[in-house]
Scaffold this active site. Structure first.
Site, PDB file in Angstrom:
ATOM      1  N   CYS A   1       0.871  -1.186   0.000  1.00 51.19           N
ATOM      2  CA  CYS A   1       0.000   0.000   0.000  1.00 51.19           C
ATOM      3  C   CYS A   1       0.896   1.220   0.000  1.00 51.19           C
ATOM      4  CB  CYS A   1      -0.922   0.007   1.220  1.00 51.19           C
ATOM      5  SG  CYS A   1      -2.251   1.251   1.080  1.00 51.19           S
TER       6      CYS A   1
ATOM      7  N   CYS B   1       0.010   4.122   1.767  1.00 53.06           N
ATOM      8  CA  CYS B   1      -0.307   5.077   2.845  1.00 53.06           C
ATOM      9  C   CYS B   1       0.840   5.309   3.828  1.00 53.06           C
ATOM     10  CB  CYS B   1      -1.594   4.689   3.568  1.00 53.06           C
ATOM     11  SG  CYS B   1      -1.508   3.088   4.381  1.00 53.06           S
TER      12      CYS B   1
ATOM     13  N   LYS C   1     -12.042  -5.370   2.321  1.00 56.70           N
ATOM     14  CA  LYS C   1     -11.487  -4.532   3.378  1.00 56.70           C
ATOM     15  C   LYS C   1     -12.439  -3.370   3.592  1.00 56.70           C
ATOM     16  CE  LYS C   1      -7.519  -1.687   4.637  1.00 56.70           C
ATOM     17  NZ  LYS C   1      -6.130  -1.338   4.329  1.00 56.70           N
TER      18      LYS C   1
ATOM     19  N   ARG D   1      -2.632   3.162  12.645  1.00 53.51           N
ATOM     20  CA  ARG D   1      -2.108   4.381  12.014  1.00 53.51           C
ATOM     21  C   ARG D   1      -1.105   5.083  12.913  1.00 53.51           C
ATOM     22  NH1 ARG D   1      -7.879   5.823   8.989  1.00 53.51           N
ATOM     23  NH2 ARG D   1      -7.875   3.868   7.816  1.00 53.51           N
TER      24      ARG D   1
ATOM     25  N   ARG E   1     -10.924   7.200   4.023  1.00 48.14           N
ATOM     26  CA  ARG E   1     -10.659   6.180   2.999  1.00 48.14           C
ATOM     27  C   ARG E   1     -11.957   5.607   2.419  1.00 48.14           C
ATOM     28  NH1 ARG E   1      -5.422   6.502   4.244  1.00 48.14           N
ATOM     29  NH2 ARG E   1      -4.397   5.453   5.986  1.00 48.14           N
TER      30      ARG E   1
ATOM     31  N   GLU F   1     -16.364  -8.225  -4.633  1.00 49.71           N
ATOM     32  CA  GLU F   1     -14.938  -7.869  -4.523  1.00 49.71           C
ATOM     33  C   GLU F   1     -14.062  -9.120  -4.530  1.00 49.71           C
ATOM     34  OE1 GLU F   1     -12.990  -5.401  -4.553  1.00 49.71           O
ATOM     35  OE2 GLU F   1     -14.032  -3.555  -4.001  1.00 49.71           O
TER      36      GLU F   1
ATOM     37  N   LYS G   1     -11.400  -8.115   6.321  1.00 50.31           N
ATOM     38  CA  LYS G   1     -10.786  -7.259   7.329  1.00 50.31           C
ATOM     39  C   LYS G   1     -11.708  -6.102   7.653  1.00 50.31           C
ATOM     40  CE  LYS G   1      -6.972  -4.103   7.805  1.00 50.31           C
ATOM     41  NZ  LYS G   1      -6.038  -3.268   7.126  1.00 50.31           N
TER      42      LYS G   1
ATOM     43  N   SER H   1      -5.839  -3.770  14.505  1.00 54.91           N
ATOM     44  CA  SER H   1      -5.258  -3.047  15.637  1.00 54.91           C
ATOM     45  C   SER H   1      -6.287  -2.619  16.682  1.00 54.91           C
ATOM     46  CB  SER H   1      -4.510  -1.820  15.113  1.00 54.91           C
ATOM     47  OG  SER H   1      -5.385  -0.972  14.372  1.00 54.91           O
TER      48      SER H   1
ATOM     49  N   TYR I   1      -2.091  -9.551  16.058  1.00 56.96           N
ATOM     50  CA  TYR I   1      -1.016  -9.071  16.927  1.00 56.96           C
ATOM     51  C   TYR I   1      -0.853  -9.988  18.133  1.00 56.96           C
ATOM     52  CZ  TYR I   1      -1.753  -5.160  13.852  1.00 56.96           C
ATOM     53  OH  TYR I   1      -1.887  -4.401  12.719  1.00 56.96           O
TER      54      TYR I   1
HETATM   55  C1  PBG Z   1      -2.680  -0.127   4.830  1.00 57.58           C
HETATM   56  C2  PBG Z   1      -3.212  -0.973   5.932  1.00 57.58           C
HETATM   57  C3  PBG Z   1      -3.977  -0.612   7.040  1.00 57.58           C
HETATM   58  C4  PBG Z   1      -4.109  -1.750   7.817  1.00 57.58           C
HETATM   59  C5  PBG Z   1      -3.463  -2.785   7.152  1.00 57.58           C
HETATM   60  N1  PBG Z   1      -2.924  -2.279   5.973  1.00 57.58           N
HETATM   61  C6  PBG Z   1      -4.490   0.701   7.479  1.00 57.58           C
HETATM   62  C7  PBG Z   1      -5.557   1.381   6.743  1.00 57.58           C
HETATM   63  O1  PBG Z   1      -6.176   0.861   5.813  1.00 57.58           O
HETATM   64  O2  PBG Z   1      -5.751   2.532   7.109  1.00 57.58           O
HETATM   65  C8  PBG Z   1      -4.819  -1.829   9.142  1.00 57.58           C
HETATM   66  C9  PBG Z   1      -4.330  -2.896  10.067  1.00 57.58           C
HETATM   67  C10 PBG Z   1      -4.785  -2.766  11.473  1.00 57.58           C
HETATM   68  O3  PBG Z   1      -5.586  -1.889  11.856  1.00 57.58           O
HETATM   69  O4  PBG Z   1      -4.289  -3.570  12.278  1.00 57.58           O
HETATM   70  N2  PBG Z   1      -3.623   0.451   4.000  1.00 57.58           N
END
Ligand code: PBG
Length: 339
Positions: free
Chosen positions: A135, A137, A211, A221, A233, A249, A264, A290, A329
């Site tokens: 990605c 970001c 996602k 983040r 997003r 998707e 996710k 997370s 995690y």
């Molecule tokens: C990158 C990405 C994200 C996560 C995994 N890959 C963040 C997002 O989409 O903002 C989130 C993982 C998590 O919250 O543990 N785009």
């Protein structure tokens, strides 16, 4: 000694019910419960996310994610070796680059932390799968997952950048690349680039297929320093209300060449995991993200829940829903608890 009239045994009628089914019979002892258990967890299911940063000997805890660290390459190798020793199947790598720009060019820098971490782990930790998150970001100065025109996130030019990132991860030695950006057409474009000249036909794609645009990515983040500078997003990640769209998707990503599909977040999307698994019968991953992790940690720290039990119940629920692979995690903690 005569029994009192109100004692339970005085009621002959209820003394022994004439039941054919007594489900409690199979719950009487740990051995019985273990024998009839329908869902089992194993460290083989787990993928452990790790954050690679610059420097040496760096091990910086993420404030909103107790037990999760930003790790320099030397430290990430130790962490990966520890996970491998505990039976965890793979690691999923994210990167914190030294420099960011508006097109995220650090995502395909061969000397960036992720690329170096991939090579080091593949060299030093035998038989541990190395998966890389693809990605922009983490690499853009504005924190968005793509190239911008004004405030619009452009799809097709972004796909070009993602392809470069995926190829550079493959060059570093990644076993699996995992595009998490949710741009249209990126799985097919990455597959074609990996296959070009037969270079990386064996590198698999784990696509973040369904996602959702979730509030539960907040702590990530902080960990990856990837919060968008403005906006959100929602124009690329999915609306949490949709499940038919998730199936479309996933179908598109499989068509384009995804080997593993991911849902996710996990816990709030168990129905999506079940439908994806039942509809496509493909290797299905779920990402316990997370915020889902941080909530359990926070409640546990306050003494409000029994963390080991809540952790296992959560991971069991994700597995029961149909996930073949759980990205979490908690991978190491859970692997130790299962040992
Ligand atoms: C990158 C990405 C994200 C996560 C995994 N890959 C963040 C997002 O989409 O903002 C989130 C993982 C998590 O919250 O543990 N785009």
């Amino acid at each position: 000694m005569s029994s009192h009239a109100s004692s339970p045994t005085a009621n002959r009628h209820l003394d022994r019910l004439d039941l054919t089914e007594r489900p409690r019979r199979l719950r009487r002892s740990p051995a019985l419960r273990r024998m009839v258990r329908e869902t089992r967890l194993s460290p083989d299911l787990f993928v452990y996310p790790l954050f690679a940063c610059e420097g040496h000997g760096v091990r910086r805890e993420v404030g909103s994610m107790p037990g999760v660290y930003q790790l320099s390459v030397d430290e990430i190798v130790k962490e990966a070796a520890g996970a491998k020793a505990e039976g965890v199947s793979g690691v999923l790598l994210f990167g914190l680059p030294a420099h960011k720009d508006d097109v995220g060019s650090g995502a395909y820098d061969p000397a960036a932390p992720v690329q170096r971490a991939v090579t080091a782990i593949k060299q030093e930790v035998k038989d541990l799968l190395v998966i890389t998150d693809v990605c922009l970001c983490e690499y853009t100065s504005h924190g968005h997952c793509g190239i911008l025109r004004g405030e619009e996130i452009l799809n097709d030019p972004t796909v070009g950048q993602l392809v470069k990132a995926a190829v550079s991860h493959a060059e570093a030695g990644a076993d699996i690349v995992a595009p998490s950006d949710m741009m249209d057409g990126r799985v097919g474009a990455i597959r074609r680039a990996l296959d070009e000249g037969g270079r990386f036909t064996d590198v698999a794609i784990m696509s973040y297929a369904a996602k959702y645009c979730s509030a539960f990515y907040g702590p990530f983040r902080d960990a990856a320093d990837s919060a968008p500078a403005f906006g959100d997003r929602r124009t690329h990640q999915m609306d949490p209300a949709n499940v038919e769209e998730a199936l479309r998707e996933v179908a598109i990503d499989i068509e384009e060449g995804a080997d593993i599909v991911m849902v996710k977040p996990a816990v709030h999307y168990l129905d999506v995991i079940t439908k994806v698994k039942e509809t496509f019968g493909r290797p299905t991953a779920a990402y316990h993200v997370s915020g889902e992790y941080a909530m359990l940690k926070a409640a546990a720290r306050n003494g409000w829940i029994d963390e080991p039990r809540a952790m296992m119940e959560t991971l069991t629920a994700i597995r029961r829903a149909g996930a073949d692979i759980i990205i979490t995690y908690y991978a190491r903690e859970a692997a130790r608890a299962l040992a």
